[in-house]
Design an enzyme around this catalytic site. Structure first.
Site, mmCIF file in Angstrom:
data_model
loop_
_atom_site.group_PDB
_atom_site.id
_atom_site.type_symbol
_atom_site.label_atom_id
_atom_site.label_comp_id
_atom_site.label_asym_id
_atom_site.label_seq_id
_atom_site.Cartn_x
_atom_site.Cartn_y
_atom_site.Cartn_z
ATOM 1 C CG HIS A 42 -1.778 0.240 -4.014
ATOM 2 N ND1 HIS A 42 -2.442 -0.719 -4.747
ATOM 3 C CD2 HIS A 42 -2.696 0.765 -3.158
ATOM 4 C CE1 HIS A 42 -3.716 -0.783 -4.354
ATOM 5 N NE2 HIS A 42 -3.881 0.114 -3.394
ATOM 6 C CG ASP B 21 -8.367 -0.489 -3.628
ATOM 7 O OD1 ASP B 21 -7.135 -0.304 -3.691
ATOM 8 O OD2 ASP B 21 -8.962 -0.700 -2.548
ATOM 9 C CG HIS C 214 -7.022 4.321 -2.704
ATOM 10 N ND1 HIS C 214 -5.966 4.540 -3.564
ATOM 11 C CD2 HIS C 214 -6.961 3.009 -2.365
ATOM 12 C CE1 HIS C 214 -5.317 3.411 -3.741
ATOM 13 N NE2 HIS C 214 -5.890 2.476 -3.028
ATOM 14 C CG ASP C 215 -4.784 2.314 0.267
ATOM 15 O OD1 ASP C 215 -5.606 2.215 1.197
ATOM 16 O OD2 ASP C 215 -4.681 1.463 -0.641
ATOM 17 C CD GLN D 29 -4.143 -13.179 -5.967
ATOM 18 O OE1 GLN D 29 -4.407 -12.820 -4.818
ATOM 19 N NE2 GLN D 29 -4.403 -12.420 -6.999
ATOM 20 C CG HIS E 119 -1.989 -1.082 1.120
ATOM 21 N ND1 HIS E 119 -1.844 -2.315 1.744
ATOM 22 C CD2 HIS E 119 -3.173 -1.119 0.465
ATOM 23 C CE1 HIS E 119 -2.918 -3.050 1.490
ATOM 24 N NE2 HIS E 119 -3.737 -2.357 0.719
ATOM 25 C CG ASN E 120 4.076 0.847 -2.426
ATOM 26 O OD1 ASN E 120 3.430 1.003 -3.465
ATOM 27 N ND2 ASN E 120 4.813 -0.229 -2.202
ATOM 28 C CG PHE E 121 3.809 7.474 -4.683
ATOM 29 C CD1 PHE E 121 2.704 8.308 -4.541
ATOM 30 C CD2 PHE E 121 4.689 7.715 -5.736
ATOM 31 C CE1 PHE E 121 2.474 9.358 -5.428
ATOM 32 C CE2 PHE E 121 4.475 8.764 -6.617
ATOM 33 C CZ PHE E 121 3.363 9.581 -6.465
#
Length: 544
Positions: free
Chosen positions: A255, A401, A291-292, A452, A251-253
């Site tokens: 993403h 997302d 969003h994150d 998955q 959940h980084n830049f």
């Protein structure tokens, strides 16, 4: 497909590169560049065991670990100097002086000859072409393009390097400076069109370049002109967003960019510019960007079970998503980074309400409620109906997302490695703190394919299919790739199960063999003792 393996060292570190025999020459060079973690302006030199420089090309002769090639990086300083100054140092001249000389010669020839010869026009054309190539290369990055993620089940993804959770000031200043240098350069039309497709490969781009691409999105959707957003304010907003995304595996830049780029691509693919108001598109794109924000790598379940500050502040109700919204509007409260500062009060209120609804919709505990609501309005969906549009906006950000599996496998699979690393980090922490362990994050129970197959089958496909019912063109763009991903991970899961069964069978065979050998050895021992006793009796009889 036949491949070639090349063994080499970089700064004494052993590496190996594998590529198809028919691999393009540029791809081979980029492969070595990524292995050396070299920048686009760095010069690479490859030496054979005899110390001679050899060409980096598909024609490289295969070798063994005992006869490694040696790769060296000759780096030009591109962190602090403008492009022209950098080239002056690397090439021994700069284009400004070269252009002035050319203009001077042109004037001199014009005075003496009365007209400009064709050869001068040709020279100018070549210089302009060379400059254009260099400026377009500035937008590219080869770092991480060919990283191998298959090594070790518990090894962190090579795209994620353990650093402090928050970005350091030096790190931010460096990226900001690079971003501002690049932002004045023209992004080619080819890149602009590629940016509108779901196949876009984020791994080619560094953080500063990503900020340039985000700026392009706001520009090409006409947000700059429509909402009177000043360029320097947009740049400050994007920098603040970059700064508030943390150094965590998933959940980084990057993403943030992937989600925003998928939203951007969907806007163009399903022609939302002609179906929705520009302000709604602005809400969706900005929601994707924010969003994150300030995600720390631990989900809502952890926040609530660990009774974190966020869980207490938001009373266990979507603590992360509420926090992402709060950080977004904290950035927008600053005049220098408020991209909505030239809008009316009513417009700002509408945007704020829309962004909050979109970001809160990314909480997966609300997934079924939102999807069921969308299903209920599909048959008579009306773009002029405010409620219908709001549900669609929530569906679009949800799709964006969790859209990694809609991308090509070489783009999507590294993201899964990053996600699993973040999951494993959380389950490890839960075990250490004596908290309930999230089942789908437990490294002792979850495998790559098992994580998955269920998610794609029961979450991704049902969501994507409903969106495609409204926009049939999405079938080929996002549903077909997801089905292929499901087939891929299903086969991987079966292969792992077969391997597990073979291993168990081998273990049982080995145990049975040990038991048989044990019984045989016991029988031989008894026979030997009896033979020794009989021999002793015979010997004593003979003596008597």
């Amino acid at each position: 497909m036949a491949t070639k393996i090349i063994y080499f060292t970089v700064n004494g570190r052993p590496e190996q590169a594998e590529f198809p025999l028919d691999c393009p020459a540029q791809d081979v060079k980029d492969l070595f560049r990524s292995a050396a973690e070299a920048g686009p302006h760095d010069i690479l030199k490859l030496y054979n065991p005899k110390g001679n420089i050899i060409n980096i090309s598909p024609a490289l002769k295969p070798n063994s670990p005992n006869s490694c090639y040696k790769l060296e990086v000759v780096a030009a300083d591109c962190n602090s100097e403008p492009l022209g100054v950098e080239l002056a140092g690397a090439l021994g001249f700069d284009f400004s002086s070269m252009e002035k000389r050319l203009q001077g010669l042109e004037k001199k020839i014009l005075i003496e000859a009365g007209e400009t010869p064709a050869v001068v026009y040709e020279m100018k054309k070549q210089v302009d072409s060379f400059r254009e190539k260099l400026e377009s290369v500035e937008h590219l990055s080869w770092l991480g393009l060919f990283k191998d993620l298959s090594e070790g089940a518990h090894k962190p993804s090579p795209f994620y390097h353990k650093r402090t959770l928050r970005k350091t000031r030096e790190e931010c200043d460096h990226v900001r400076e690079k971003f501002l240098q690049m932002s004045s350069l023209e992004v080619s039309e080819e890149v602009r069109q590629y940016l509108k497709t779901p196949t876009f490969d984020n791994w080619q781009w560094e953080d500063a370049e990503i900020m340039v691409l985000l700026q392009v999105m706001y520009t090409d959707l006409d947000f700059i002109a429509t909402f009177r957003i000043e360029t320097e304010v947009l740049q400050q907003f994007l920098f603040e967003v970059y700064r508030r995304y943390n150094n965590i595996p998933f959940h980084n830049f990057k993403h943030c960019f992937c989600v925003t780029q998928m939203m951007y691509g969907l806007i163009w693919l399903i022609d939302l510019r002609n179906k929705m108001d520009a302000i709604d598109l602005l809400i969706m794109l900005t929601s994707a960007v924010c969003h994150d924000l300030d995600h720390t790598g631990y989900n809502n379940a952890y926040q609530i079970n660990a009774r974190t500050e966020l869980a207490l502040r938001y009373n266990d109700i979507s603590p992360l998503e509420n926090h992402h919204c709060a950080v977004a509007f904290e950035i927008l409260e600053k005049t220098e980074s408020n991209i909505f500062r030239n809008l009316s009060m009513d417009q700002y209120k509408r945007i704020r309400e829309g962004i909050i609804k979109c970001i809160l919709a990314t909480d997966m505990t609300r997934h079924n409620d939102i999807l069921n609501k969308f299903k209920s309005i599909l048959s008579d969906f009306d773009f002029t109906n405010k409620d219908h549009k709001e549900v669609l906006m929530m569906i679009l950000i949800k799709v964006s997302d969790i859209s990694n599996e809609a991308r090509p496998m070489e783009v999507a699979e590294p993201w899964l490695d990053c996600l699993l690393q973040e999951f494993y980090n959380q389950s490890d922490m839960e075990k250490l703190e004596g908290l309930p362990v999230t089942p789908f994050m437990d490294r002792d129970k979850v495998t790559k394919p098992s994580s998955q197959t269920g998610f794609i089958r029961f979450v991704l496909l049902p969501l994507f299919i409903e969106l495609a019912n409204l926009f049939p063109c999405l079938e080929q763009h996002i549903i077909d790739p997801v089905r292929k991903a499901l087939d891929y991970y299903t086969e991987m899961e079966k292969a792992l199960e077969r391997e597990k069964q073979n291993w168990a069978q081998s273990e049982n065979t080995a145990k049975s063999k040990d038991n048989v050998e044990g019984h045989t050895e016991s029988g031989l021992d008894a026979a030997s003792k009896l033979h020794a006793q009989n021999t002793t009796v015979v010997e004593e009889t003979v003596k008597k």
